[in-house]
Design an enzyme around this catalytic site. Structure first.
Site, PDB file in Angstrom:
ATOM      1  N   LYS A  78     -25.136  -9.510  28.496  1.00  0.00           N
ATOM      2  CA  LYS A  78     -24.214  -9.039  27.448  1.00  0.00           C
ATOM      3  C   LYS A  78     -24.044 -10.138  26.404  1.00  0.00           C
ATOM      4  O   LYS A  78     -24.014 -11.328  26.758  1.00  0.00           O
ATOM      5  CB  LYS A  78     -22.868  -8.698  28.115  1.00  0.00           C
ATOM      6  CG  LYS A  78     -21.832  -8.050  27.211  1.00  0.00           C
ATOM      7  CD  LYS A  78     -20.570  -7.708  28.015  1.00  0.00           C
ATOM      8  CE  LYS A  78     -19.490  -7.044  27.183  1.00  0.00           C
ATOM      9  NZ  LYS A  78     -18.289  -6.713  27.987  1.00  0.00           N
ATOM     10  N   SER A 153     -16.799  -1.810  27.512  1.00  0.00           N
ATOM     11  CA  SER A 153     -17.446  -2.457  26.388  1.00  0.00           C
ATOM     12  C   SER A 153     -18.878  -2.911  26.669  1.00  0.00           C
ATOM     13  O   SER A 153     -19.634  -3.179  25.743  1.00  0.00           O
ATOM     14  CB  SER A 153     -16.630  -3.668  25.946  1.00  0.00           C
ATOM     15  OG  SER A 153     -16.614  -4.646  26.971  1.00  0.00           O
ATOM     16  N   SER A 177     -14.674  -2.665  31.735  1.00  0.00           N
ATOM     17  CA  SER A 177     -15.917  -2.705  30.951  1.00  0.00           C
ATOM     18  C   SER A 177     -17.216  -2.836  31.726  1.00  0.00           C
ATOM     19  O   SER A 177     -18.289  -2.764  31.127  1.00  0.00           O
ATOM     20  CB  SER A 177     -15.856  -3.838  29.931  1.00  0.00           C
ATOM     21  OG  SER A 177     -15.034  -3.453  28.876  1.00  0.00           O
TER      22      SER A 177
HETATM   23  N1  GLN Z   1     -11.572  -0.726  27.302  1.00  0.00           N
HETATM   24  C1  GLN Z   1     -10.684  -1.817  27.595  1.00  0.00           C
HETATM   25  C2  GLN Z   1     -10.341  -2.535  26.309  1.00  0.00           C
HETATM   26  O1  GLN Z   1     -10.728  -2.079  25.305  1.00  0.00           O
HETATM   27  C3  GLN Z   1     -11.329  -2.755  28.576  1.00  0.00           C
HETATM   28  C4  GLN Z   1     -12.375  -3.587  27.968  1.00  0.00           C
HETATM   29  C5  GLN Z   1     -12.999  -4.580  28.906  1.00  0.00           C
HETATM   30  O2  GLN Z   1     -12.914  -4.445  30.118  1.00  0.00           O
HETATM   31  N2  GLN Z   1     -13.579  -5.616  28.328  1.00  0.00           N
HETATM   32  O3  GLN Z   1      -9.701  -3.519  26.279  1.00  0.00           O
END
Ligand code: GLN
Length: 489
Positions: A78, A153, A177
């Site tokens: 990532k 994400s 995410s």
């Molecule tokens: N969707 C959640 C957020 O937007 C979690 C994102 C993540 O785990 N990095 O913060």
């Protein structure tokens, strides 16, 4: 030979039998990227020459393949991980052009054990999002259906593995995410316990919640990646000294164990019908394995979303203060004073969702509001932890669907942040409580899109999660591949 659908296990046994060598495998994956990724947009950076050179160097060591637990395994990373010499944008324009001066501990450990970085993959800007639509470099598409999101994400990490462009990948999980995109793409996704994997070299989002974890096709592969990268790191004071078991050794024995799974019915309200059905079917499999299902009560999980959206933005507002146009990446062309340099670089370089979170967080931390918001949120966080502690006196794991719905269409939730945030309703509390969560695929919905369920374990209970999920996998059988992974579509 075609490459793309193999697991770590498959590649390692092929290497040992000398059926192929690393340079052939890597060429195969690079070919898949060049043929398929135009449609997906999962890769932000590949370096074919350098990557192939590394693979060729491993070719010469094929005889000793069994000495390296990730010998010749293509891994996608990532883009919020630092890898020396590679760009790290974290999906943000404000970091475009930033080249990492060092390598994240997790990545370094994988490379030392033979893994080959096949490329850096797309993600929501600063890991904020649940669909990958918040990337400054365009959305990623789901290889199961190109009109749909891969989750977020870590959407590039999930799409890349699901399309056969990497054997495994790394992502970060602050509120879901890894698990949510794994579920939306038909993969195994693990968020380890807080502190299990070093966060050194990760672009920080919310430091008390962030964890590194793998995406893979199988539980065994997930266990293999974790055992290589987990463990104390003196560069991350929050990394744990808790010993790291040889997780894959635990998956060899045939002794069957049965587990008690806790289900909170109140928490499950509002999930899509197909997801609910598939979840119930997964519970049946656990019963077949001799397991027991018990009702548990997690009364504070209903506050998890509000709690998370105070804590995560607060920490983010502080972590992201460093992107000022001076230290890293993007700098405005039109500043007349240093004040303007900071504000314009941030204004031009940072995207909408991230700005929203910075403002939320700054507000919540400001004088006079700190006690009402940030402090309160942390008190509720503690209550959520206690709910889980209590539940674990009755069961070995808490089990939920991973996501209330399967992959949704691009654009479907972008106008309604709350709808988007609700995608993580089952994953957020796990980060707040610091527990390990593992998403495993359990079926397809009526549109042939993958569905996943989540096993939540006790602190540092990854070993038990793997054992239970591996047993489940044996009964479920091999999970179907996306049409793209099969080389079609
Ligand atoms: N969707 C959640 C957020 O937007 C979690 C994102 C993540 O785990 N990095 O913060």
């Amino acid at each position: 030979m075609e490459f793309g659908t193999q697991t770590i296990w498959d590649l390692l046994s092929g290497y040992q039998k000398k059926q192929f060598k690393p340079s052939e495998v890597i060429s195969g994956y690079l070919k898949n990227i060049s043929e398929r990724d135009e449609k997906l947009n999962s890769f932000l950076q590949v370096r074919p020459e350098e990557t192939l050179a590394k693979a060729r160097a491993l070719d010469a060591k094929l005889d000793a393949a069994q000495n390296l637990p990730l010998f010749g395994i293509p891994v996608a990373i990532k883009d919020n991980f630092l890898v020396q010499g590679w760009q790290a944008t974290a999906g943000s324009k404000v970091l475009s052009g930033y080249v990492s001066p060092y390598t994240a501990t997790s990545v370094q450990r994988l490379e030392e054990m033979g893994a080959i970085i096949i490329g850096k993959v797309n993600c929501d800007e600063f890991a904020m999002g649940s669909s990958n639509e918040n990337s400054a470099f365009g959305p990623v598409r789901n290889p199961w259906d190109l009109e749909r999101v891969p989750g977020g994400s870590s959407g590039g990490s999930s799409a890349a593995v699901a399309a056969g462009l990497a054997t495994v990948s790394l992502g970060t999980d602050t509120g879901g995410s890894i698990r949510q995109p794994a579920s939306l793409c038909g993969l195994v996704g693990l968020k380890p316990s807080y502190g299990r994997v070093s966060r050194y070299g990760i672009v920080a989002y919310a430091s008390s919640l962030d964890q590194v974890g793998p995406f893979s096709r199988t539980v065994w592969d997930s266990a293999r990646v974790l055992e290589v990268m987990a463990g104390f790191d003196n560069k991350d004071a929050t990394s744990s000294k808790h010993p790291v078991p040889r997780y894959t050794e635990e998956l060899k024995s045939n002794t069957k164990r049965s587990f008690t799974l806790g289900v909170s019915r109140a928490w499950l309200e509002g999930v899509d019908l197909d997801v609910a059905k598939s979840f119930e079917a997964a519970l049946e499999v656990f019963k077949q394995m001799g397991g027991k299902i018990v009702d548990i009560d997690l009364p504070h999980t209903k506050y998890a979303l509000s709690t998370y959206y105070l804590i995560a933005p607060s920490e983010a507002s502080s972590n992201l203060a460093r992107y000022d146009g001076v230290h890293y990446g993007y700098r405005t062309q039109s500043a007349k004073s240093s004040e303007e340099l900071y504000s314009r670089s941030r204004g031009e370089g940072i995207g909408r969702e991230v700005k929203l979170r910075i403002m939320l967080g700054t507000y919540a931390l400001s004088a006079g509001y700190y006690d009402a918001f940030y402090l309160k949120a942390n008190q509720i966080r503690r209550k959520i932890q206690e709910d889980f502690e209590k539940a674990f006196t009755q069961c070995d794991f808490v089990v939920t669907p991973t996501s209330p719905s399967t992959a949704f269409k691009l654009g479907e939730k972008t106008d309604d942040p709350l709808k988007m945030y609700l995608s993580d309703i089952f994953t957020l509390p796990v980060n707040l409580a610091g527990l390990p969560g593992l998403s495993v695929s359990c079926g397809l919905d009526s549109k042939k899109l993958p569905i996943g369920f989540q096993l939540i374990g006790k602190p540092f209970g990854e070993r038990e999660l793997f054992i239970a999920a591996h047993q489940y996998e044996q009964i479920r059988g091999e999970f179907p591949l996306s049409s793209m992974a099969k080389g079609k579509g």
